[in-house]
Structure formats: C-alpha cells, structure tokens
Motif scaffolding. Sequence first.
Motif, PDB file in Angstrom:
ATOM      1  N   PHE A 124      40.546  32.880  29.656  1.00  0.00           N
ATOM      2  CA  PHE A 124      40.413  31.421  29.548  1.00  0.00           C
ATOM      3  C   PHE A 124      41.599  30.763  30.267  1.00  0.00           C
ATOM      4  O   PHE A 124      42.722  30.766  29.764  1.00  0.00           O
ATOM      5  N   ASP A 125      41.359  30.248  31.461  1.00  0.00           N
ATOM      6  CA  ASP A 125      42.429  29.727  32.315  1.00  0.00           C
ATOM      7  C   ASP A 125      42.706  28.252  32.038  1.00  0.00           C
ATOM      8  O   ASP A 125      41.845  27.404  32.256  1.00  0.00           O
ATOM      9  N   VAL A 126      43.935  27.972  31.600  1.00  0.00           N
ATOM     10  CA  VAL A 126      44.318  26.607  31.254  1.00  0.00           C
ATOM     11  C   VAL A 126      45.296  26.083  32.309  1.00  0.00           C
ATOM     12  O   VAL A 126      46.397  26.615  32.462  1.00  0.00           O
ATOM     13  N   PRO A 185      48.842  31.345  41.183  1.00  0.00           N
ATOM     14  CA  PRO A 185      47.959  30.765  40.180  1.00  0.00           C
ATOM     15  C   PRO A 185      47.465  29.377  40.576  1.00  0.00           C
ATOM     16  O   PRO A 185      48.162  28.637  41.267  1.00  0.00           O
ATOM     17  N   GLY A 186      46.272  29.050  40.156  1.00  0.00           N
ATOM     18  CA  GLY A 186      45.721  27.710  40.392  1.00  0.00           C
ATOM     19  C   GLY A 186      44.249  27.688  40.762  1.00  0.00           C
ATOM     20  O   GLY A 186      43.559  26.724  40.471  1.00  0.00           O
ATOM     21  N   PHE A 187      43.783  28.767  41.378  1.00  0.00           N
ATOM     22  CA  PHE A 187      42.404  28.756  41.872  1.00  0.00           C
ATOM     23  C   PHE A 187      41.771  30.137  41.770  1.00  0.00           C
ATOM     24  O   PHE A 187      42.464  31.150  41.937  1.00  0.00           O
ATOM     25  N   GLY A 188      40.454  30.152  41.548  1.00  0.00           N
ATOM     26  CA  GLY A 188      39.697  31.391  41.634  1.00  0.00           C
ATOM     27  C   GLY A 188      39.348  31.680  43.085  1.00  0.00           C
ATOM     28  O   GLY A 188      39.546  30.841  43.973  1.00  0.00           O
ATOM     29  N   GLY A 189      38.842  32.873  43.333  1.00  0.00           N
ATOM     30  CA  GLY A 189      38.299  33.203  44.652  1.00  0.00           C
ATOM     31  C   GLY A 189      39.315  33.509  45.730  1.00  0.00           C
ATOM     32  O   GLY A 189      38.968  33.528  46.913  1.00  0.00           O
ATOM     33  N   GLN A 190      40.591  33.761  45.381  1.00  0.00           N
ATOM     34  CA  GLN A 190      41.596  34.112  46.393  1.00  0.00           C
ATOM     35  C   GLN A 190      41.648  35.636  46.571  1.00  0.00           C
ATOM     36  O   GLN A 190      41.113  36.394  45.762  1.00  0.00           O
ATOM     37  N   ILE A 233      45.956  42.499  34.973  1.00  0.00           N
ATOM     38  CA  ILE A 233      46.054  42.028  36.357  1.00  0.00           C
ATOM     39  C   ILE A 233      45.074  40.874  36.543  1.00  0.00           C
ATOM     40  O   ILE A 233      43.978  40.903  35.987  1.00  0.00           O
ATOM     41  N   ASP A 234      45.484  39.875  37.322  1.00  0.00           N
ATOM     42  CA  ASP A 234      44.665  38.663  37.444  1.00  0.00           C
ATOM     43  C   ASP A 234      44.703  38.146  38.876  1.00  0.00           C
ATOM     44  O   ASP A 234      45.761  37.735  39.366  1.00  0.00           O
ATOM     45  N   GLY A 235      43.549  38.163  39.533  1.00  0.00           N
ATOM     46  CA  GLY A 235      43.410  37.554  40.850  1.00  0.00           C
ATOM     47  C   GLY A 235      42.878  38.508  41.900  1.00  0.00           C
ATOM     48  O   GLY A 235      43.496  39.524  42.198  1.00  0.00           O
ATOM     49  N   GLY A 236      41.715  38.191  42.428  1.00  0.00           N
ATOM     50  CA  GLY A 236      41.163  38.973  43.535  1.00  0.00           C
ATOM     51  C   GLY A 236      40.674  40.361  43.163  1.00  0.00           C
ATOM     52  O   GLY A 236      40.543  41.220  44.035  1.00  0.00           O
ATOM     53  N   VAL A 237      40.386  40.578  41.878  1.00  0.00           N
ATOM     54  CA  VAL A 237      39.873  41.888  41.454  1.00  0.00           C
ATOM     55  C   VAL A 237      38.369  41.947  41.724  1.00  0.00           C
ATOM     56  O   VAL A 237      37.621  41.037  41.346  1.00  0.00           O
ATOM     57  N   ALA A 269      38.553  39.280  36.139  1.00  0.00           N
ATOM     58  CA  ALA A 269      37.749  39.088  37.348  1.00  0.00           C
ATOM     59  C   ALA A 269      36.930  37.825  37.154  1.00  0.00           C
ATOM     60  O   ALA A 269      36.127  37.736  36.213  1.00  0.00           O
ATOM     61  N   GLY A 270      37.169  36.840  37.997  1.00  0.00           N
ATOM     62  CA  GLY A 270      36.468  35.567  37.889  1.00  0.00           C
ATOM     63  C   GLY A 270      35.285  35.500  38.822  1.00  0.00           C
ATOM     64  O   GLY A 270      34.141  35.732  38.431  1.00  0.00           O
ATOM     65  N   SER A 271      35.567  35.246  40.104  1.00  0.00           N
ATOM     66  CA  SER A 271      34.476  35.065  41.067  1.00  0.00           C
ATOM     67  C   SER A 271      33.638  36.334  41.218  1.00  0.00           C
ATOM     68  O   SER A 271      32.420  36.250  41.410  1.00  0.00           O
ATOM     69  N   ALA A 272      34.259  37.510  41.088  1.00  0.00           N
ATOM     70  CA  ALA A 272      33.500  38.763  41.253  1.00  0.00           C
ATOM     71  C   ALA A 272      32.409  38.886  40.188  1.00  0.00           C
ATOM     72  O   ALA A 272      31.320  39.382  40.462  1.00  0.00           O
TER      73      ALA A 272
HETATM   74  C1  DX5 Z   1      43.995  31.965  38.876  1.00  0.00           C
HETATM   75  C2  DX5 Z   1      43.432  32.372  37.536  1.00  0.00           C
HETATM   76  C3  DX5 Z   1      42.516  33.523  37.577  1.00  0.00           C
HETATM   77  C4  DX5 Z   1      41.271  33.310  38.383  1.00  0.00           C
HETATM   78  C5  DX5 Z   1      40.861  34.635  38.943  1.00  0.00           C
HETATM   79  O1  DX5 Z   1      45.045  31.068  38.674  1.00  0.00           O
HETATM   80  O2  DX5 Z   1      44.495  32.709  36.652  1.00  0.00           O
HETATM   81  O3  DX5 Z   1      42.186  33.966  36.267  1.00  0.00           O
HETATM   82  O4  DX5 Z   1      40.210  32.758  37.673  1.00  0.00           O
HETATM   83  O5  DX5 Z   1      39.780  34.428  39.785  1.00  0.00           O
HETATM   84  P1  DX5 Z   1      39.312  35.507  40.844  1.00  0.00           P
HETATM   85  O6  DX5 Z   1      38.943  36.744  40.084  1.00  0.00           O
HETATM   86  O7  DX5 Z   1      38.167  34.845  41.508  1.00  0.00           O
HETATM   87  O8  DX5 Z   1      40.489  35.752  41.760  1.00  0.00           O
END
Ligand code: DX5
Length: 233
Positions: A37-39, A144-149, A181-185, A203-206
């Motif tokens: 849950f990304d705040v 940190p800040g965006f998904g999909g990187q 781990i968080d980001g680009g997985v 894993a967000g966008s994946a």
């Molecule tokens: C980025 C967030 C991540 C993000 C990951 O600041 O902390 O949790 O949602 O997204 P993906 O998996 O798309 O890199």
Amino acid sequence: MTSRDFVIAPSILSANFAKLGEEVSNVIASGADWIHFDVMDNHYVPNLTIGPLVCEAIRPCTQAPIDVHLMVKPVDRIIPDFAKAGANIITFHPEASEHVDRSLGLLRDSGCQAGLVFNPATPLSYMDYVMDKLDVVLLMSVNPGFGGQSFIPNTLGKLAEARAKIDVYEQQTGRRIRLEIDGGVKVGNIAEIARAGADAFVAGSAVYGAGKDSDPHRYDSVIGALRAELGKV
Ligand code: DX5
Ligand code: ZN
C-alpha cells in the motif's frame, strides 16, 4: 529457503482505483501474500496517492497483511492513523523522520511490524543501531514516486550486503527480518533478485497490468509465473 518462504506483495498503486476492493481480493485469491500500500504525499515524493481512510476501506476485503509503505514527511503523526486503519506492517524512509529510533518505537507501540526503506542512494548503515526494532528492511530498486520504472541493477549488490547484515543478526538472535524489494520487479528478473537475497517482492505494474480488467482470475497466471520463477531459486 522454499518457495513458500517468499512473499509476493502486489502494489495497489497500479490497481484500478475505481474497483480497489475487488482488486485486493482478486490478487490474494490468485496467490499473492501481502497487499503493498503505497502512501505518497507530494512533498517527500512528487506524487499523491492514498491514506488511512482507503486502508480502512480495503481492510474488510482481505485477511492478508497490509504492508504500508510510507513515502511521507513527517512520519510520526500518521503512524497511529494507519495502525487504527488496520495496517499490519508499516515502513518509512529514514530521511523522512527526524528521529528514526523514536519512529520505529512508535510503530512497535502501535502494534504494527516496523521497517525502514532505503532509497537507491541511501546507505544501509541506517539499520545498524536499530536492528532489534526492525521486522522488515525494504530496498528501493527505483526512485520512489511512481510505478512502472525499470529495476536499477546496482540494487543486486546492495541486496547481497543487506542479506549479509541480516543473516549475521538472525544467527545471533534467532529473530527474523524480512528483506523486501520494491520497484521494477517482473517475471523476468524476480529469480535473480531472490538469488541476491530478497525474500519479499513488491510488484505493481507487473501484476496489476496483467490480463483483462473484467476477468476475476486475471492475476492467476502472472502470480503463478512469479511463484514458478521463485521455485527455481
Ligand atoms: C514506487 C512504489 C512501488 C511501485 C512499484 O515508489 O513504492 O511500490 O508501485 O511499481 P512497479 O512494480 O511497477 O515498479
Ligand atoms: Zn512501495
């Protein structure tokens, strides 16, 4: 380490916010373990997302742990709100707190598991004097800040360093600390990331980018594929 020791934590940042309750229950029904849950506050990071009210709203939708990643400054005032909203795990960035040890203590006192988050350029030394207060160490593999990187490759070496510190601590105390781990997985890199030492994977966008929006089983195959990759480690 068996495949079940690995935690898959889809980030709802990439979910359909108009159907958040469904998204949360579907992803857990498909085999995910935690809800990440990304705040974000448009101050510590350049984006604005969701807060305790949304955490409270999704709480009845699943029994799975809600893993709150705070990208906000200041940290302390918002901790009790998330604890009351049903968060199980709360992590924050040390740069966003004036008193890291106090914030970790506050988290523990509120009944949540506690963790520190390390940006790509943040040194791991922040964990050294607070290991006894940590349940989770979260390494950012993107800024940190965006998904999909894209995953920053240097994070693999940093994961191995964090793993070594945690292994020493676990051997000395018998107490487990998760390495997240968080980001680009993605399916294509999760095994390599696990080999470097991670045991919890955001894993967000994946995940949320998979399948057709109307299909409640749309996440089965991507979570199955992530789990299958972890099974090879
Ligand atoms: C980025 C967030 C991540 C993000 C990951 O600041 O902390 O949790 O949602 O997204 P993906 O998996 O798309 O890199
Ligand atoms: Zn996150």
